[in-house]
Design a protein around this motif. Structure first.
Motif, PDB file in Angstrom:
ATOM      1  N   PRO A   1     -14.179 -22.228  56.067  1.00  0.00           N
ATOM      2  CA  PRO A   1     -12.963 -21.492  56.417  1.00  0.00           C
ATOM      3  C   PRO A   1     -12.324 -20.803  55.211  1.00  0.00           C
ATOM      4  O   PRO A   1     -11.713 -19.742  55.366  1.00  0.00           O
ATOM      5  N   ILE A   2     -12.465 -21.372  54.023  1.00  0.00           N
ATOM      6  CA  ILE A   2     -11.911 -20.710  52.834  1.00  0.00           C
ATOM      7  C   ILE A   2     -12.558 -19.337  52.664  1.00  0.00           C
ATOM      8  O   ILE A   2     -11.876 -18.335  52.438  1.00  0.00           O
ATOM      9  N   ALA A   3     -13.869 -19.287  52.797  1.00  0.00           N
ATOM     10  CA  ALA A   3     -14.594 -18.032  52.605  1.00  0.00           C
ATOM     11  C   ALA A   3     -14.395 -17.058  53.765  1.00  0.00           C
ATOM     12  O   ALA A   3     -14.278 -15.857  53.545  1.00  0.00           O
TER      13      ALA A   3
ATOM     14  N   VAL B   1     -16.392 -23.709  47.445  1.00  0.00           N
ATOM     15  CA  VAL B   1     -16.679 -25.146  47.383  1.00  0.00           C
ATOM     16  C   VAL B   1     -15.854 -25.807  46.279  1.00  0.00           C
ATOM     17  O   VAL B   1     -15.251 -26.860  46.475  1.00  0.00           O
ATOM     18  N   ALA B   2     -15.815 -25.180  45.120  1.00  0.00           N
ATOM     19  CA  ALA B   2     -15.149 -25.780  43.964  1.00  0.00           C
ATOM     20  C   ALA B   2     -13.649 -25.968  44.175  1.00  0.00           C
ATOM     21  O   ALA B   2     -13.062 -26.921  43.657  1.00  0.00           O
ATOM     22  N   ILE B   3     -13.021 -25.086  44.926  1.00  0.00           N
ATOM     23  CA  ILE B   3     -11.569 -25.153  45.105  1.00  0.00           C
ATOM     24  C   ILE B   3     -11.126 -26.493  45.681  1.00  0.00           C
ATOM     25  O   ILE B   3     -10.102 -27.031  45.291  1.00  0.00           O
TER      26      ILE B   3
ATOM     27  N   HIS C   1     -14.049  -5.202  50.308  1.00  0.00           N
ATOM     28  CA  HIS C   1     -13.469  -6.122  51.284  1.00  0.00           C
ATOM     29  C   HIS C   1     -13.171  -7.458  50.596  1.00  0.00           C
ATOM     30  O   HIS C   1     -13.767  -7.783  49.571  1.00  0.00           O
ATOM     31  N   PRO C   2     -12.229  -8.245  51.156  1.00  0.00           N
ATOM     32  CA  PRO C   2     -11.935  -9.559  50.566  1.00  0.00           C
ATOM     33  C   PRO C   2     -13.181 -10.438  50.580  1.00  0.00           C
ATOM     34  O   PRO C   2     -13.958 -10.424  51.541  1.00  0.00           O
ATOM     35  N   PHE C   3     -13.358 -11.202  49.500  1.00  0.00           N
ATOM     36  CA  PHE C   3     -14.571 -12.009  49.373  1.00  0.00           C
ATOM     37  C   PHE C   3     -14.338 -13.148  48.393  1.00  0.00           C
ATOM     38  O   PHE C   3     -13.864 -12.926  47.279  1.00  0.00           O
ATOM     39  N   ILE C   4     -14.658 -14.366  48.822  1.00  0.00           N
ATOM     40  CA  ILE C   4     -14.630 -15.537  47.947  1.00  0.00           C
ATOM     41  C   ILE C   4     -16.057 -16.053  47.851  1.00  0.00           C
ATOM     42  O   ILE C   4     -16.628 -16.491  48.856  1.00  0.00           O
ATOM     43  N   PRO C   5     -16.669 -16.003  46.664  1.00  0.00           N
ATOM     44  CA  PRO C   5     -18.038 -16.494  46.517  1.00  0.00           C
ATOM     45  C   PRO C   5     -18.150 -17.967  46.938  1.00  0.00           C
ATOM     46  O   PRO C   5     -17.211 -18.753  46.776  1.00  0.00           O
TER      47      PRO C   5
END
Length: 146
Positions: A17-19, A43-45, A34-38
């Protein structure tokens, strides 16, 4: 940051869900159309909060991982050893310092918890049982990593 078969299934469940629910974060060194979280950042967050939660399932393994990651004896830190080592490493590699740093706030918690709770294939294989209230605490604690 990779953990192999280190029991990070809960952090991976939280990463989906974070990504996928991100609305604003655009990661440096990635296309910015576009918005993007690797995946690794996603996972690390939650990893510090997850390992704080799973500590009781294998304290020796958590402390060993903390010692290896930090390069120092973290044994005296107990439950906080691995979360501290991960947070320090995240700062060194300029990873986002929590959910707030990638655009999430308190109003997003329900959606994040629901998204993670849907990942039963991962949660069911975790090192200890996890319920929605555990996920909520993991996400709340992950708002800002210090």
């Amino acid at each position: 940051m990779g953990y192999g078969a280190a029991g990070v299934r809960i952090a991976h469940a939280c990463s989906y869900p974070i990504a996928t629910q991100t609305q604003v974060y655009k990661s440096p060194d990635y296309p910015s159309d576009h918005p993007f979280i690797p995946h690794g950042f996603a996972v690390a967050i939650t990893a510090p909060a997850v390992f704080r939660f799973t500590f009781d399932s294998a304290p020796d393994r958590h402390l060993q991982a903390a010692n290896i990651l930090s390069g120092a004896d973290m044994s005296q830190k107990g439950r906080e050893a691995l979360p501290m080592a991960i947070a320090e490493f995240m700062m060194k590699v300029s990873a986002p310092c929590g959910l707030e740093c990638v655009g999430y706030g308190a109003s997003d918690l329900d959606g994040l918890v629901s998204g993670a709770a849907d990942q039963t294939r991962l949660l069911d294989l975790g090192p200890k049982p996890v319920v929605r209230s555990d996920l909520l605490e993991i996400f709340k604690t992950s708002m800002r990593i210090q």
